[in-house]
Design a protein around this motif. Sequence first.
Motif, mmCIF file in Angstrom:
data_model
loop_
_atom_site.group_PDB
_atom_site.id
_atom_site.type_symbol
_atom_site.label_atom_id
_atom_site.label_comp_id
_atom_site.label_asym_id
_atom_site.label_seq_id
_atom_site.Cartn_x
_atom_site.Cartn_y
_atom_site.Cartn_z
ATOM 1 N N THR A 70 0.842 -1.204 0.000
ATOM 2 C CA THR A 70 0.000 0.000 0.000
ATOM 3 C C THR A 70 0.878 1.256 0.000
ATOM 4 O O THR A 70 2.047 1.202 0.420
ATOM 5 N N PRO A 71 0.339 2.397 -0.461
ATOM 6 C CA PRO A 71 1.118 3.636 -0.443
ATOM 7 C C PRO A 71 1.605 4.004 0.966
ATOM 8 O O PRO A 71 2.722 4.498 1.126
ATOM 9 N N LYS A 122 25.721 -6.936 -12.321
ATOM 10 C CA LYS A 122 25.023 -5.810 -11.700
ATOM 11 C C LYS A 122 24.210 -5.092 -12.765
ATOM 12 O O LYS A 122 24.777 -4.655 -13.781
ATOM 13 N N LEU A 123 22.924 -4.989 -12.518
ATOM 14 C CA LEU A 123 22.058 -4.272 -13.446
ATOM 15 C C LEU A 123 21.436 -3.096 -12.698
ATOM 16 O O LEU A 123 21.117 -3.209 -11.503
ATOM 17 N N PHE A 124 21.271 -1.977 -13.397
ATOM 18 C CA PHE A 124 20.536 -0.848 -12.839
ATOM 19 C C PHE A 124 19.366 -0.603 -13.769
ATOM 20 O O PHE A 124 19.547 -0.212 -14.925
ATOM 21 N N VAL A 125 18.164 -0.890 -13.272
ATOM 22 C CA VAL A 125 16.960 -0.807 -14.098
ATOM 23 C C VAL A 125 16.236 0.488 -13.776
ATOM 24 O O VAL A 125 15.917 0.762 -12.608
ATOM 25 N N THR A 126 15.993 1.297 -14.793
ATOM 26 C CA THR A 126 15.356 2.587 -14.552
ATOM 27 C C THR A 126 14.339 2.894 -15.651
ATOM 28 O O THR A 126 14.201 2.148 -16.625
ATOM 29 N N ALA A 127 13.585 3.977 -15.480
ATOM 30 C CA ALA A 127 12.639 4.462 -16.487
ATOM 31 C C ALA A 127 12.271 5.878 -16.082
ATOM 32 O O ALA A 127 12.532 6.285 -14.937
ATOM 33 N N SER A 128 11.642 6.624 -16.997
ATOM 34 C CA SER A 128 11.296 8.014 -16.672
ATOM 35 C C SER A 128 10.298 8.053 -15.511
ATOM 36 O O SER A 128 9.549 7.099 -15.289
ATOM 37 N N ASP A 129 10.276 9.187 -14.807
ATOM 38 C CA ASP A 129 9.343 9.368 -13.668
ATOM 39 C C ASP A 129 7.908 9.071 -14.078
ATOM 40 O O ASP A 129 7.180 8.369 -13.379
ATOM 41 N N GLU A 130 7.505 9.662 -15.223
ATOM 42 C CA GLU A 130 6.102 9.544 -15.645
ATOM 43 C C GLU A 130 5.749 8.104 -15.975
ATOM 44 O O GLU A 130 4.684 7.619 -15.626
ATOM 45 N N THR A 131 6.662 7.425 -16.656
ATOM 46 C CA THR A 131 6.396 6.023 -17.024
ATOM 47 C C THR A 131 6.252 5.169 -15.776
ATOM 48 O O THR A 131 5.335 4.341 -15.670
ATOM 49 N N ARG A 132 7.138 5.368 -14.815
ATOM 50 C CA ARG A 132 7.082 4.560 -13.597
ATOM 51 C C ARG A 132 5.807 4.856 -12.810
ATOM 52 O O ARG A 132 5.146 3.949 -12.309
ATOM 53 N N ALA A 133 5.458 6.142 -12.721
ATOM 54 C CA ALA A 133 4.241 6.507 -11.970
ATOM 55 C C ALA A 133 2.995 5.964 -12.673
ATOM 56 O O ALA A 133 2.051 5.513 -12.017
ATOM 57 N N ARG A 134 2.989 5.976 -13.996
ATOM 58 C CA ARG A 134 1.850 5.447 -14.761
ATOM 59 C C ARG A 134 1.678 3.956 -14.460
ATOM 60 O O ARG A 134 0.590 3.469 -14.201
ATOM 61 N N ARG A 135 2.781 3.220 -14.440
ATOM 62 C CA ARG A 135 2.716 1.772 -14.152
ATOM 63 C C ARG A 135 2.185 1.532 -12.742
ATOM 64 O O ARG A 135 1.345 0.662 -12.527
ATOM 65 N N ARG A 136 2.720 2.277 -11.781
ATOM 66 C CA ARG A 136 2.290 2.086 -10.391
ATOM 67 C C ARG A 136 0.824 2.467 -10.221
ATOM 68 O O ARG A 136 0.060 1.782 -9.538
ATOM 69 N N PHE A 137 0.424 3.576 -10.909
ATOM 70 C CA PHE A 137 -0.975 4.031 -10.841
ATOM 71 C C PHE A 137 -1.897 2.920 -11.349
ATOM 72 O O PHE A 137 -2.906 2.583 -10.718
ATOM 73 N N GLU A 139 -1.278 -0.272 -11.548
ATOM 74 C CA GLU A 139 -1.232 -1.426 -10.626
ATOM 75 C C GLU A 139 -2.157 -1.179 -9.411
ATOM 76 O O GLU A 139 -2.934 -2.058 -9.032
ATOM 77 N N LEU A 140 -2.069 0.032 -8.852
ATOM 78 C CA LEU A 140 -2.887 0.342 -7.668
ATOM 79 C C LEU A 140 -4.373 0.359 -8.034
ATOM 80 O O LEU A 140 -5.214 -0.155 -7.298
ATOM 81 N N THR A 147 -7.060 6.415 -6.252
ATOM 82 C CA THR A 147 -5.970 7.390 -6.190
ATOM 83 C C THR A 147 -5.889 8.093 -7.540
ATOM 84 O O THR A 147 -6.575 7.715 -8.478
ATOM 85 N N SER A 148 -5.068 9.155 -7.628
ATOM 86 C CA SER A 148 -4.922 9.839 -8.908
ATOM 87 C C SER A 148 -3.479 9.681 -9.383
ATOM 88 O O SER A 148 -2.571 9.434 -8.578
ATOM 89 N N PHE A 149 -3.286 9.856 -10.693
ATOM 90 C CA PHE A 149 -1.936 9.770 -11.257
ATOM 91 C C PHE A 149 -1.026 10.796 -10.592
ATOM 92 O O PHE A 149 0.123 10.502 -10.249
ATOM 93 N N GLU A 150 -1.560 12.020 -10.354
ATOM 94 C CA GLU A 150 -0.743 13.093 -9.769
ATOM 95 C C GLU A 150 -0.269 12.719 -8.360
ATOM 96 O O GLU A 150 0.861 13.005 -7.982
ATOM 97 N N THR A 151 -1.154 12.081 -7.592
ATOM 98 C CA THR A 151 -0.783 11.666 -6.229
ATOM 99 C C THR A 151 0.321 10.619 -6.287
ATOM 100 O O THR A 151 1.310 10.686 -5.543
ATOM 101 N N VAL A 152 0.157 9.651 -7.195
ATOM 102 C CA VAL A 152 1.156 8.582 -7.301
ATOM 103 C C VAL A 152 2.506 9.177 -7.718
ATOM 104 O O VAL A 152 3.552 8.839 -7.159
ATOM 105 N N LEU A 153 2.484 10.109 -8.677
ATOM 106 C CA LEU A 153 3.729 10.729 -9.159
ATOM 107 C C LEU A 153 4.405 11.527 -8.038
ATOM 108 O O LEU A 153 5.626 11.431 -7.842
ATOM 109 N N ALA A 154 3.613 12.281 -7.281
ATOM 110 C CA ALA A 154 4.183 13.096 -6.197
ATOM 111 C C ALA A 154 4.767 12.198 -5.101
ATOM 112 O O ALA A 154 5.870 12.455 -4.599
ATOM 113 N N ASP A 155 4.034 11.141 -4.751
ATOM 114 C CA ASP A 155 4.517 10.175 -3.736
ATOM 115 C C ASP A 155 5.829 9.548 -4.185
ATOM 116 O O ASP A 155 6.769 9.406 -3.407
#
Length: 205
Positions: A70-71, A122-137, A139-140, A147-155
């Motif tokens: 949970t958030p 060793k791998l470092f896996v990353t993605a843009s902020d917006e892409t990651r927040a969209r995926r998490r949004f 999923e939630l 919740t809103s996309f903006e809340t997930v992105l800010a969190d």
Amino acid sequence: MTAFTVAIDGPAAAGKGTISKAVADRFGFAHLDTGLLYRAVGRRVLDGADAVEAAGQLEADDLDRGDLRTPEVSRAASRVAADPGVRAALAAFQRRFARRAGGAVLDGRDIGTVICPEAEVKLFVTASDETRARRRFEELRGKGLETSFETVLADQRARDAQDAGRADAPLAVAGDAVVIDTTEMTIEAAVGRAVAEIERVRRSV
Ligand code: DC
């Protein structure tokens, strides 16, 4: 069988978990989602426990709780993860897991830099902020959470800043890590990159 460690670090929702599970399945390695350790400690703290004590007494059952994603728990996990006492209490278990016979994949923030600097891959896996927040949004929302996309992105931005800004074992790219940016990648392509890197190293050791 000898030890072989795959360290997969990166920020939240970049695809570490999916890649780790796929790689563990493919090579028959054991998998540890180290974020779950910090989440379990965060959960216990929300229930009133002392953070360092909770970290020292974690049991397998604590990791099986259904309410660790949970958030609220995400925020608590990031907070307790900044406590050097908590990190020290969880380090030995992670190091033993990393060097177990037969191979291990650990995903987290500091696996290649602090927990297992000797990791073979060793791998470092990353993605843009917006892409990651969209995926998490998504999923939630899929779990029925309002919740809103903006809340997930800010969190997420607050948590990234806390994880990268702490003094002890901050989120950082190990100098010898291979960076996989999944912003424009399918999950199959990202897993393929990880598998190719592991196979390359396995041929050379
Ligand atoms: O990967 P995750 O989102 O489940 O991790 C939850 C929190 O735990 C994250 O905000 C930072 C912390 N963490 C850490 O400090 N070190 C790790 N190896 C794994 C997670």
